[in-house]
Design an enzyme around this catalytic site. Structure first.
Site, short mmCIF file in Angstrom:
data_model
loop_
_atom_site.label_atom_id
_atom_site.label_comp_id
_atom_site.label_asym_id
_atom_site.label_seq_id
_atom_site.Cartn_x
_atom_site.Cartn_y
_atom_site.Cartn_z
N HIS A 166 25.82 134.05 34.72
CA HIS A 166 24.40 134.36 34.94
C HIS A 166 23.57 133.97 33.72
O HIS A 166 22.61 134.63 33.35
CB HIS A 166 24.26 135.86 35.24
CG HIS A 166 23.14 136.23 36.16
ND1 HIS A 166 23.34 136.73 37.42
CD2 HIS A 166 21.78 136.20 36.01
CE1 HIS A 166 22.18 137.00 38.00
NE2 HIS A 166 21.21 136.69 37.16
N LYS A 178 28.75 133.28 43.71
CA LYS A 178 28.25 132.92 42.38
C LYS A 178 28.48 134.07 41.39
O LYS A 178 28.03 135.19 41.64
CB LYS A 178 26.76 132.60 42.46
CG LYS A 178 26.08 132.36 41.11
CD LYS A 178 24.64 131.88 41.31
CE LYS A 178 23.93 131.61 40.00
NZ LYS A 178 23.43 132.82 39.34
N TYR A 185 20.65 138.25 47.07
CA TYR A 185 20.93 139.57 46.51
C TYR A 185 20.88 140.52 47.69
O TYR A 185 19.94 140.48 48.49
CB TYR A 185 19.85 139.98 45.49
CG TYR A 185 20.04 139.44 44.10
CD1 TYR A 185 21.26 139.57 43.44
CD2 TYR A 185 18.99 138.84 43.42
CE1 TYR A 185 21.42 139.09 42.14
CE2 TYR A 185 19.14 138.36 42.12
CZ TYR A 185 20.37 138.49 41.50
OH TYR A 185 20.52 138.02 40.21
N THR A 228 25.26 136.11 44.99
CA THR A 228 25.44 136.42 43.57
C THR A 228 26.16 137.77 43.44
O THR A 228 25.68 138.78 43.95
CB THR A 228 24.08 136.46 42.86
OG1 THR A 228 23.47 135.16 43.01
CG2 THR A 228 24.24 136.78 41.37
N SER A 265 15.86 131.61 44.80
CA SER A 265 16.29 132.98 44.49
C SER A 265 15.74 133.98 45.50
O SER A 265 14.64 133.79 46.04
CB SER A 265 15.79 133.36 43.09
OG SER A 265 15.89 134.76 42.88
C1 FNR Z 1 18.53 133.56 36.42
N1 FNR Z 1 19.69 133.52 37.19
C2 FNR Z 1 19.64 134.04 38.47
N2 FNR Z 1 20.74 133.97 39.27
C3 FNR Z 1 20.69 134.43 40.54
O1 FNR Z 1 21.70 134.36 41.23
N3 FNR Z 1 19.53 134.94 41.05
C4 FNR Z 1 18.40 135.03 40.32
O2 FNR Z 1 17.37 135.49 40.80
C5 FNR Z 1 18.44 134.59 38.97
N4 FNR Z 1 17.35 134.69 38.19
C6 FNR Z 1 17.36 134.17 36.93
C7 FNR Z 1 16.20 134.20 36.17
C8 FNR Z 1 16.18 133.60 34.92
C9 FNR Z 1 14.92 133.63 34.12
C10 FNR Z 1 17.35 132.96 34.42
C11 FNR Z 1 17.35 132.28 33.08
C12 FNR Z 1 18.49 132.96 35.16
C13 FNR Z 1 20.91 132.87 36.71
C14 FNR Z 1 20.90 131.37 37.04
O3 FNR Z 1 21.10 131.16 38.41
C15 FNR Z 1 22.03 130.61 36.31
O4 FNR Z 1 23.26 131.25 36.53
C16 FNR Z 1 21.80 130.46 34.82
O5 FNR Z 1 20.44 130.35 34.50
C17 FNR Z 1 22.54 129.26 34.30
O6 FNR Z 1 22.42 129.14 32.94
P1 FNR Z 1 21.37 128.18 32.17
O7 FNR Z 1 21.37 126.84 32.85
O8 FNR Z 1 20.06 128.87 32.23
O9 FNR Z 1 21.96 128.14 30.80
C1 LAC Z 2 17.71 137.73 36.36
C2 LAC Z 2 17.79 137.91 37.82
C3 LAC Z 2 16.61 138.05 38.61
O1 LAC Z 2 18.69 137.26 35.79
O2 LAC Z 2 18.92 137.45 38.41
O3 LAC Z 2 16.66 138.08 35.76
#
Ligand code: FNR
Ligand code: LAC
Length: 360
Positions: free
Chosen positions: A254, A230, A134, A160, A110
């Protein structure tokens, strides 16, 4: 952690993680936006499908190996980009990347990591690594991180597009969750010019809300890496991604953390695959918790899936070993599901292996 022996599935890992994490951190990781309808629907969507196994197929040799963006992976299940791994474990993203390398799958780092792209390269040079982008208002910060990823041999950029700002996350409001100021978040620190305590929403205020489809093209041209978009949830946006040079799409909401009320990722996967599946690789994430979930997503046309939270649970409970065990348990579940469905490999899975569940 010896108690880890009893953790046999992702639900067990979540329960164990909940008991070791501070409530604010657990809520940040586990939570979704608004009423968390989309968060829950991501899971429920898998129950709307049944498997159609075939019998008397030679499954003496089953492999979970597959190809993603033209290179091998041990399985069609990759590590999704998730922020702030240091909240889970002192070894942070370095532990996650080492575990992904040992599991033979792709680690997506990330932008909101507690490690730099170069640190992760140094910790796990042999891992297949992707970098999630990002785009900050300060484009120079973004360029520096992308350049570092390119130099470090990251194979793809994952842009994203569903977070011009963050969703309304009520658990964080209740717990008063802030990223502690002593926890270095290199990209954010670069964007604001120094360490500060910040809520997740304040971090997202640094993102550039003017981002547009032209930026997808620019990122691909400037980095010369394949770009995956994404956060696509419609056939229309999938076509736009293709027309603007994307190498792939991640169908994603997400993890239910952005706009509550959008469909489960799995429910829009067929629409996206129908629109662009012949032109680029379609991946999905959201609610994947079982090997059989992976199989259903493959049957509906996904090249691979990503998992977010289960990796964080493994990391919180047992660091690198925990992440490795979560990944390996899911790989074994998938291997068993493939064998019992009469599919010797992920490539053998077609739409014929699933049917909508009759209503009950
Ligand atoms: C995320 N996700 C996410 N996506 C992204 O593009 N950049 C990021 O920094 C983050 N940070 C993030 C933090 C936390 C705590 C979570 C739970 C999720 C989204 C992640 O990439 C993904 O799309 C989802 O987590 C998929 O769903 P599941 O497997 O958690 O159900
Ligand atoms: C989040 C970010 C960092 O879902 O994508 O918290």
């Amino acid at each position: 952690v010896s108690a880890a022996d009893e953790l046999v599935n992702t639900r067990d890992w979540e329960r164990a993680a909940r008991s070791v994490l501070a409530p604010g951190v657990y809520g940040y990781y586990a939570g979704g936006a608004g009423d968390e309808r989309t968060l829950h629907d991501n899971r429920r969507a898998f129950r709307r499908w049944r498997l159609r196994p075939r019998m008397l197929v030679d499954v003496s040799e089953v492999t979970t190996e597959c190809t993603v963006l033209g290179a091998r992976s041990s399985m069609p299940l990759l590590v999704a980009p998730t922020a702030l791994h240091k909240l889970a474990h002192p070894e942070r993203e370095l532990a996650t990347a080492r575990a992904a390398a040992r599991a033979g799958t792709v680690m997506c780092l990330s932008t909101i990591a507690t490690s730099t792209p170069a640190e992760v390269t140094a910790a796990a040079p042999e891992a297949r690594r992707w970098f999630q982008v990002y785009v900050f208002r300060d484009r120079g910060v973004t360029k520096a991180f992308v350049d570092e990823a390119v130099d470090g041999g990251y194979e793809a950029l994952v842009l994203t597009v569903d977070a011009p700002l963050f969703g309304h996350r009520e658990r964080d409001l209740r717990t008063g969750f802030v990223v502690p100021p002593e926890m270095a978040v290199p990209s954010f620190t670069a964007a604001v010019g120094g360490p500060v305590a910040a809520t997740a929403a304040e971090i997202a205020e640094q993102f550039d809300p003017t981002l547009s489809w032209r930026d997808v093209e620019a990122l691909a041209t400037e980095s010369r890496l394949p770009v995956l978009v994404k956060g696509v949830l419609t056939a229309e946006d999938a076509r736009l991604a293709r027309d603007h040079g994307a190498a792939g799409i991640v169908v994603s909401n997400h993890g239910g953390r952005q706009l509550d009320g959008v469909p489960a990722s799995l429910d829009v996967l067929p629409e996206v695959v129908e629109a662009v599946g012949d032109d680029l690789e379609v991946l999905m994430d959201g609610g994947v918790r079982r090997g059989t979930d992976v199989l259903v997503a493959l049957a509906l046309g996904a090249r691979a899936v990503l998992i977010g939270r289960p990796v964080l649970w493994g990391l919180a409970v047992a660091g690198e070993e925990g992440v490795l065990r979560v990944l390996e348990q899911l790989r074994l579940e998938l291997e068993r599901a493939l064998a019992l469905c009469g599919c010797p490999s992920p490539a053998a899975v077609t739409a014929a292996y699933v049917a909508p569940a009759s209503r009950s």
